[in-house]
Design a protein around this motif. Sequence first.
Motif, PDB file in Angstrom:
ATOM      1  N   GLY A   1      84.286  40.355  11.762  1.00  0.00           N
ATOM      2  CA  GLY A   1      82.906  40.420  11.305  1.00  0.00           C
ATOM      3  C   GLY A   1      81.913  39.780  12.258  1.00  0.00           C
ATOM      4  N   GLY A   2      82.413  39.049  13.253  1.00  0.00           N
ATOM      5  CA  GLY A   2      81.532  38.438  14.243  1.00  0.00           C
ATOM      6  C   GLY A   2      81.176  39.371  15.382  1.00  0.00           C
ATOM      7  N   ILE A   3      81.790  40.549  15.442  1.00  0.00           N
ATOM      8  CA  ILE A   3      81.494  41.520  16.493  1.00  0.00           C
ATOM      9  C   ILE A   3      80.177  42.215  16.160  1.00  0.00           C
ATOM     10  CG2 ILE A   3      82.279  43.604  17.667  1.00  0.00           C
ATOM     11  CD1 ILE A   3      85.145  42.797  16.880  1.00  0.00           C
ATOM     12  N   PRO A   4      79.209  42.217  17.059  1.00  0.00           N
ATOM     13  CA  PRO A   4      77.911  42.841  16.778  1.00  0.00           C
ATOM     14  C   PRO A   4      78.061  44.286  16.305  1.00  0.00           C
ATOM     15  CG  PRO A   4      77.796  41.609  18.820  1.00  0.00           C
ATOM     16  CD  PRO A   4      79.243  41.610  18.406  1.00  0.00           C
ATOM     17  N   GLY A   5      77.390  44.608  15.225  1.00  0.00           N
ATOM     18  CA  GLY A   5      77.419  45.966  14.690  1.00  0.00           C
ATOM     19  C   GLY A   5      78.449  46.195  13.613  1.00  0.00           C
ATOM     20  N   VAL A   6      79.555  45.467  13.659  1.00  0.00           N
ATOM     21  CA  VAL A   6      80.604  45.654  12.656  1.00  0.00           C
ATOM     22  C   VAL A   6      80.101  45.330  11.245  1.00  0.00           C
ATOM     23  CG1 VAL A   6      82.848  44.833  11.839  1.00  0.00           C
ATOM     24  CG2 VAL A   6      82.522  45.383  14.248  1.00  0.00           C
ATOM     25  N   PRO A   7      79.415  44.185  11.035  1.00  0.00           N
ATOM     26  CA  PRO A   7      78.915  43.900   9.681  1.00  0.00           C
ATOM     27  C   PRO A   7      77.983  44.988   9.142  1.00  0.00           C
ATOM     28  CG  PRO A   7      78.818  41.920  11.028  1.00  0.00           C
ATOM     29  CD  PRO A   7      79.125  43.054  11.959  1.00  0.00           C
ATOM     30  N   THR A   8      77.152  45.553  10.013  1.00  0.00           N
ATOM     31  CA  THR A   8      76.239  46.603   9.559  1.00  0.00           C
ATOM     32  C   THR A   8      77.013  47.846   9.137  1.00  0.00           C
ATOM     33  OG1 THR A   8      74.395  45.809  10.901  1.00  0.00           O
ATOM     34  CG2 THR A   8      74.360  48.134  10.271  1.00  0.00           C
ATOM     35  N   PHE A   9      78.036  48.215   9.916  1.00  0.00           N
ATOM     36  CA  PHE A   9      78.867  49.352   9.534  1.00  0.00           C
ATOM     37  C   PHE A   9      79.540  49.108   8.188  1.00  0.00           C
ATOM     38  CE2 PHE A   9      83.098  51.220   9.269  1.00  0.00           C
ATOM     39  CZ  PHE A   9      82.820  52.568   9.435  1.00  0.00           C
ATOM     40  N   LEU A  10      80.096  47.921   8.024  1.00  0.00           N
ATOM     41  CA  LEU A  10      80.748  47.580   6.756  1.00  0.00           C
ATOM     42  C   LEU A  10      79.745  47.590   5.612  1.00  0.00           C
ATOM     43  CD1 LEU A  10      82.966  44.611   8.009  1.00  0.00           C
ATOM     44  CD2 LEU A  10      83.750  46.909   7.412  1.00  0.00           C
ATOM     45  N   ALA A  11      78.514  47.116   5.882  1.00  0.00           N
ATOM     46  CA  ALA A  11      77.477  47.086   4.852  1.00  0.00           C
ATOM     47  C   ALA A  11      77.100  48.493   4.417  1.00  0.00           C
ATOM     48  CB  ALA A  11      76.250  46.337   5.361  1.00  0.00           C
ATOM     49  N   VAL A  12      77.032  49.425   5.366  1.00  0.00           N
ATOM     50  CA  VAL A  12      76.720  50.820   5.016  1.00  0.00           C
ATOM     51  C   VAL A  12      77.817  51.388   4.111  1.00  0.00           C
ATOM     52  CG1 VAL A  12      76.482  53.161   5.938  1.00  0.00           C
ATOM     53  CG2 VAL A  12      75.321  51.257   7.070  1.00  0.00           C
ATOM     54  N   THR A  13      79.071  51.110   4.471  1.00  0.00           N
ATOM     55  CA  THR A  13      80.195  51.581   3.654  1.00  0.00           C
ATOM     56  C   THR A  13      80.131  50.985   2.248  1.00  0.00           C
ATOM     57  OG1 THR A  13      81.578  51.715   5.646  1.00  0.00           O
ATOM     58  CG2 THR A  13      82.708  51.741   3.519  1.00  0.00           C
ATOM     59  N   LEU A  14      79.904  49.683   2.172  1.00  0.00           N
ATOM     60  CA  LEU A  14      79.826  49.002   0.875  1.00  0.00           C
ATOM     61  C   LEU A  14      78.629  49.488   0.072  1.00  0.00           C
ATOM     62  CD1 LEU A  14      80.765  45.431   2.106  1.00  0.00           C
ATOM     63  CD2 LEU A  14      82.021  46.725   0.367  1.00  0.00           C
ATOM     64  N   LEU A  15      77.524  49.776   0.753  1.00  0.00           N
ATOM     65  CA  LEU A  15      76.332  50.259   0.053  1.00  0.00           C
ATOM     66  C   LEU A  15      76.616  51.585  -0.650  1.00  0.00           C
ATOM     67  CD1 LEU A  15      73.291  50.098  -0.579  1.00  0.00           C
ATOM     68  CD2 LEU A  15      72.860  51.196   1.634  1.00  0.00           C
ATOM     69  N   LEU A  16      77.282  52.505   0.041  1.00  0.00           N
ATOM     70  CA  LEU A  16      77.610  53.792  -0.569  1.00  0.00           C
ATOM     71  C   LEU A  16      78.540  53.623  -1.764  1.00  0.00           C
ATOM     72  CD1 LEU A  16      78.105  56.037   2.595  1.00  0.00           C
ATOM     73  CD2 LEU A  16      76.223  56.114   0.954  1.00  0.00           C
ATOM     74  N   ILE A  17      79.487  52.699  -1.647  1.00  0.00           N
ATOM     75  CA  ILE A  17      80.402  52.432  -2.765  1.00  0.00           C
ATOM     76  C   ILE A  17      79.635  51.839  -3.936  1.00  0.00           C
ATOM     77  CG2 ILE A  17      82.380  51.048  -3.510  1.00  0.00           C
ATOM     78  CD1 ILE A  17      83.370  51.186  -0.581  1.00  0.00           C
ATOM     79  N   ALA A  18      78.765  50.855  -3.659  1.00  0.00           N
ATOM     80  CA  ALA A  18      78.022  50.167  -4.718  1.00  0.00           C
ATOM     81  C   ALA A  18      77.080  51.112  -5.456  1.00  0.00           C
ATOM     82  CB  ALA A  18      77.239  48.992  -4.125  1.00  0.00           C
ATOM     83  N   VAL A  19      76.400  51.974  -4.719  1.00  0.00           N
ATOM     84  CA  VAL A  19      75.465  52.909  -5.353  1.00  0.00           C
ATOM     85  C   VAL A  19      76.196  53.823  -6.325  1.00  0.00           C
ATOM     86  CG1 VAL A  19      73.966  54.902  -4.913  1.00  0.00           C
ATOM     87  CG2 VAL A  19      73.736  52.835  -3.526  1.00  0.00           C
ATOM     88  N   GLN A  20      77.391  54.264  -5.944  1.00  0.00           N
ATOM     89  CA  GLN A  20      78.169  55.131  -6.839  1.00  0.00           C
ATOM     90  C   GLN A  20      78.609  54.386  -8.088  1.00  0.00           C
ATOM     91  OE1 GLN A  20      80.946  57.952  -4.684  1.00  0.00           O
ATOM     92  NE2 GLN A  20      80.201  56.775  -2.926  1.00  0.00           N
ATOM     93  N   LEU A  21      78.916  53.088  -7.936  1.00  0.00           N
ATOM     94  CA  LEU A  21      79.284  52.286  -9.103  1.00  0.00           C
ATOM     95  C   LEU A  21      78.079  52.084 -10.016  1.00  0.00           C
ATOM     96  CD1 LEU A  21      81.231  50.587 -10.729  1.00  0.00           C
ATOM     97  CD2 LEU A  21      80.854  48.682  -9.136  1.00  0.00           C
ATOM     98  N   VAL A  22      76.900  51.888  -9.431  1.00  0.00           N
ATOM     99  CA  VAL A  22      75.681  51.724 -10.233  1.00  0.00           C
ATOM    100  C   VAL A  22      75.477  52.931 -11.144  1.00  0.00           C
ATOM    101  CG1 VAL A  22      73.157  51.698 -10.130  1.00  0.00           C
ATOM    102  CG2 VAL A  22      74.474  50.173  -8.652  1.00  0.00           C
ATOM    103  N   PHE A  23      75.707  54.136 -10.605  1.00  0.00           N
ATOM    104  CA  PHE A  23      75.479  55.354 -11.371  1.00  0.00           C
ATOM    105  C   PHE A  23      76.708  55.794 -12.163  1.00  0.00           C
ATOM    106  CE2 PHE A  23      72.114  55.617  -8.167  1.00  0.00           C
ATOM    107  CZ  PHE A  23      71.024  55.894  -8.990  1.00  0.00           C
TER     108      PHE A  23
END
Length: 214
Positions: free
Chosen positions: A55-77
């Motif tokens: 997670g300390g590699i630049p860009g990796v956290p953002t990629f993971l956040a995008v993946t988690l965001l898509l998962i979270a939005v589906q759970l919300v709905f």
Amino acid sequence: MADTPKNVCGILERLTEIGDKHDRASIGDIIEAFGSRSYGPVLLVPALIGVSPVGGIPGVPTFLAVTLLLIAVQLVFGKEHLWLPGILKNRSVEGEKLANAAEDMEKVGKWMDKVFHGRLEIFTGPTAGRIAAGVIALLCLAVPPLELLPFAVALPMAVIAAFGIALTVRDGLLMLIAFLGSGAAFYVLITQVLIGSGGSGAGGSGGGLILGLI
């Protein structure tokens, strides 16, 4: 595949199996192994990667956040079956590295299973899960600006991991703690990034988007 694991050690064992089975294990392989309805584990796994050295590699956290965001939005709905676009689903890591990483976390997993267990399960029901998913989505949006600060993304990722554990083991107390932790993450974002050093040093976020997830 067998039923969804009900504890952290079960999740780590499943990840070890995936790594041993595949030369390169994709995000799609992981989702398939846990089941497309298993939101707890599929929230937990990317978040654990986010708090690891990867997670300390630049860009990796953002990629993971995008993946988690898509998962979270589906759970919300309230979507029963998880879906990810191919560009995310097909990202992969060497199976051996995945298995080794999971095995290295076994001691931590055993400790978590001793500490986190079914308590106050009323706070882990469908409604609480959707509220948690909404908070997770906001935490994901906070990750890119927090990449400006060294190791700051570990905080929202740790909170998301706590939500994932709470949903997996049905621990309502941990769910409440995670809600409090999300407040701390937003406080850091507001005081250290938005009000503080704001736009200084954009840091690298492009080229090394996924090192180890190619």
